[in-house]
Design an enzyme around this catalytic site. Sequence first.
Site, PDB file in Angstrom:
ATOM      1  N   ASN A   1     -13.670   8.917  -0.496  1.00 54.08           N
ATOM      2  CA  ASN A   1     -14.150   8.408  -1.601  1.00 54.08           C
ATOM      3  C   ASN A   1     -13.836   6.908  -1.263  1.00 54.08           C
ATOM      4  O   ASN A   1     -13.487   6.319  -0.498  1.00 54.08           O
ATOM      5  CB  ASN A   1     -12.970   8.453  -2.875  1.00 54.08           C
ATOM      6  CG  ASN A   1     -12.993   9.741  -3.602  1.00 54.08           C
ATOM      7  OD1 ASN A   1     -14.111  10.336  -3.354  1.00 54.08           O
ATOM      8  ND2 ASN A   1     -11.872  10.179  -4.036  1.00 54.08           N
TER       9      ASN A   1
ATOM     10  N   CYS B   1       0.693   3.136   3.423  1.00 53.56           N
ATOM     11  CA  CYS B   1       1.580   2.474   4.250  1.00 53.56           C
ATOM     12  C   CYS B   1       3.082   2.945   4.125  1.00 53.56           C
ATOM     13  O   CYS B   1       3.711   3.232   4.883  1.00 53.56           O
ATOM     14  CB  CYS B   1       1.356   1.033   4.230  1.00 53.56           C
ATOM     15  SG  CYS B   1      -0.055   0.583   5.235  1.00 53.56           S
TER      16      CYS B   1
ATOM     17  N   HIS C   1     -10.089  13.684   2.378  1.00 55.05           N
ATOM     18  CA  HIS C   1      -9.600  14.827   1.398  1.00 55.05           C
ATOM     19  C   HIS C   1      -9.810  15.967   2.086  1.00 55.05           C
ATOM     20  O   HIS C   1     -11.387  16.277   2.226  1.00 55.05           O
ATOM     21  CB  HIS C   1     -10.116  14.648   0.010  1.00 55.05           C
ATOM     22  CG  HIS C   1      -9.618  13.573  -0.712  1.00 55.05           C
ATOM     23  ND1 HIS C   1      -8.745  13.685  -1.633  1.00 55.05           N
ATOM     24  CD2 HIS C   1     -10.227  12.314  -0.824  1.00 55.05           C
ATOM     25  CE1 HIS C   1      -8.550  12.383  -2.191  1.00 55.05           C
ATOM     26  NE2 HIS C   1      -9.358  11.684  -1.729  1.00 55.05           N
TER      27      HIS C   1
ATOM     28  N   HIS D   1      -8.714   7.435   3.864  1.00 56.28           N
ATOM     29  CA  HIS D   1      -8.122   8.732   3.668  1.00 56.28           C
ATOM     30  C   HIS D   1      -9.015   9.893   3.647  1.00 56.28           C
ATOM     31  O   HIS D   1      -9.996   9.662   2.663  1.00 56.28           O
ATOM     32  CB  HIS D   1      -6.908   8.967   2.720  1.00 56.28           C
ATOM     33  CG  HIS D   1      -7.277   8.641   1.180  1.00 56.28           C
ATOM     34  ND1 HIS D   1      -7.516   7.282   0.966  1.00 56.28           N
ATOM     35  CD2 HIS D   1      -7.773   9.221   0.170  1.00 56.28           C
ATOM     36  CE1 HIS D   1      -7.798   7.245  -0.290  1.00 56.28           C
ATOM     37  NE2 HIS D   1      -8.062   8.337  -0.757  1.00 56.28           N
TER      38      HIS D   1
ATOM     39  N   CYS E   1       0.807  -1.343   0.096  1.00 54.30           N
ATOM     40  CA  CYS E   1      -0.111   0.138  -0.006  1.00 54.30           C
ATOM     41  C   CYS E   1       0.748   1.491   0.130  1.00 54.30           C
ATOM     42  O   CYS E   1       1.730   1.228   0.818  1.00 54.30           O
ATOM     43  CB  CYS E   1      -0.946   0.023   1.323  1.00 54.30           C
ATOM     44  SG  CYS E   1      -1.523   1.509   1.625  1.00 54.30           S
TER      45      CYS E   1
ATOM     46  N   ASP F   1      -1.440  16.629  -0.913  1.00 53.55           N
ATOM     47  CA  ASP F   1      -1.949  15.573  -2.206  1.00 53.55           C
ATOM     48  C   ASP F   1      -0.684  15.976  -3.172  1.00 53.55           C
ATOM     49  O   ASP F   1      -0.773  17.045  -3.704  1.00 53.55           O
ATOM     50  CB  ASP F   1      -3.229  15.939  -2.811  1.00 53.55           C
ATOM     51  CG  ASP F   1      -3.859  14.783  -3.668  1.00 53.55           C
ATOM     52  OD1 ASP F   1      -4.429  13.783  -3.160  1.00 53.55           O
ATOM     53  OD2 ASP F   1      -3.180  14.647  -4.539  1.00 53.55           O
TER      54      ASP F   1
ATOM     55  N   HIS G   1      -3.859   0.417   8.899  1.00 53.14           N
ATOM     56  CA  HIS G   1      -4.347   0.315   7.589  1.00 53.14           C
ATOM     57  C   HIS G   1      -5.780  -0.097   7.585  1.00 53.14           C
ATOM     58  O   HIS G   1      -6.055  -1.326   7.919  1.00 53.14           O
ATOM     59  CB  HIS G   1      -3.423  -0.823   6.917  1.00 53.14           C
ATOM     60  CG  HIS G   1      -4.032  -0.948   5.241  1.00 53.14           C
ATOM     61  ND1 HIS G   1      -3.436  -0.244   4.512  1.00 53.14           N
ATOM     62  CD2 HIS G   1      -4.819  -1.807   4.756  1.00 53.14           C
ATOM     63  CE1 HIS G   1      -3.937  -0.769   3.210  1.00 53.14           C
ATOM     64  NE2 HIS G   1      -4.970  -1.797   3.715  1.00 53.14           N
TER      65      HIS G   1
ATOM     66  N   HIS H   1      -6.238   2.652   1.199  1.00 54.12           N
ATOM     67  CA  HIS H   1      -6.069   2.770   2.427  1.00 54.12           C
ATOM     68  C   HIS H   1      -6.927   4.107   2.942  1.00 54.12           C
ATOM     69  O   HIS H   1      -6.943   5.110   1.991  1.00 54.12           O
ATOM     70  CB  HIS H   1      -4.506   3.195   2.621  1.00 54.12           C
ATOM     71  CG  HIS H   1      -4.006   3.502   4.164  1.00 54.12           C
ATOM     72  ND1 HIS H   1      -2.914   2.858   4.530  1.00 54.12           N
ATOM     73  CD2 HIS H   1      -4.589   4.169   4.988  1.00 54.12           C
ATOM     74  CE1 HIS H   1      -2.718   3.267   5.683  1.00 54.12           C
ATOM     75  NE2 HIS H   1      -3.748   4.191   6.125  1.00 54.12           N
TER      76      HIS H   1
END
Length: 130
Positions: A105, A27, A118, A116, A24, A50, A66, A114
């Site tokens: 998303n 990770c 935004h 996250h 990943c 990003d 994770h 993984h």
Amino acid sequence: MINKTKWAIKETKLRISYMTSRECIFCKIIKGQIKSKLLKETGKVIAFNDINPIASVHILIVPKKHIESVSAINTSDGGDLVEMFDVATELASKNKLDAYRISFNAGHYQHVPHLHMHLLAGDKIQWSKL
Ligand code: AMP
Ligand code: ZN
């Protein structure tokens, strides 16, 4: 103004890298094996810019644990989620953002498996790219 063609080329390269990486990508960032523009690290969370932004402020806030996606969250992850939101609030305040949006998303909209968040801000958020 984000150049559309440059953005699309970079995005295609990134997506190929997710598909070909055995481990990943987030990770690897957490372990320091891939460099990122680190903005904040806490016990449970890291936040970094990003690499292919869709807005003038585009920060990713990622649990160190994770967790694959929003659909994989369970009650034992509560502390990780609270810390993600705390970091978002702190970074919004540090960047003097009077308005911002938070997005997750899932399914085919999610490319890195993984969890996250935004954190997005600015006049021209390019939602169609997220
Ligand atoms: P998503 O489509 O919700 O899975 O979003 C993944 C995000 O990760 C995209 O906005 C990518 O631009 C971003 N991304 C991928 N690799 C990196 C990286 N090495 N450093 C920073 N951001 C990244
Ligand atoms: Zn991971």
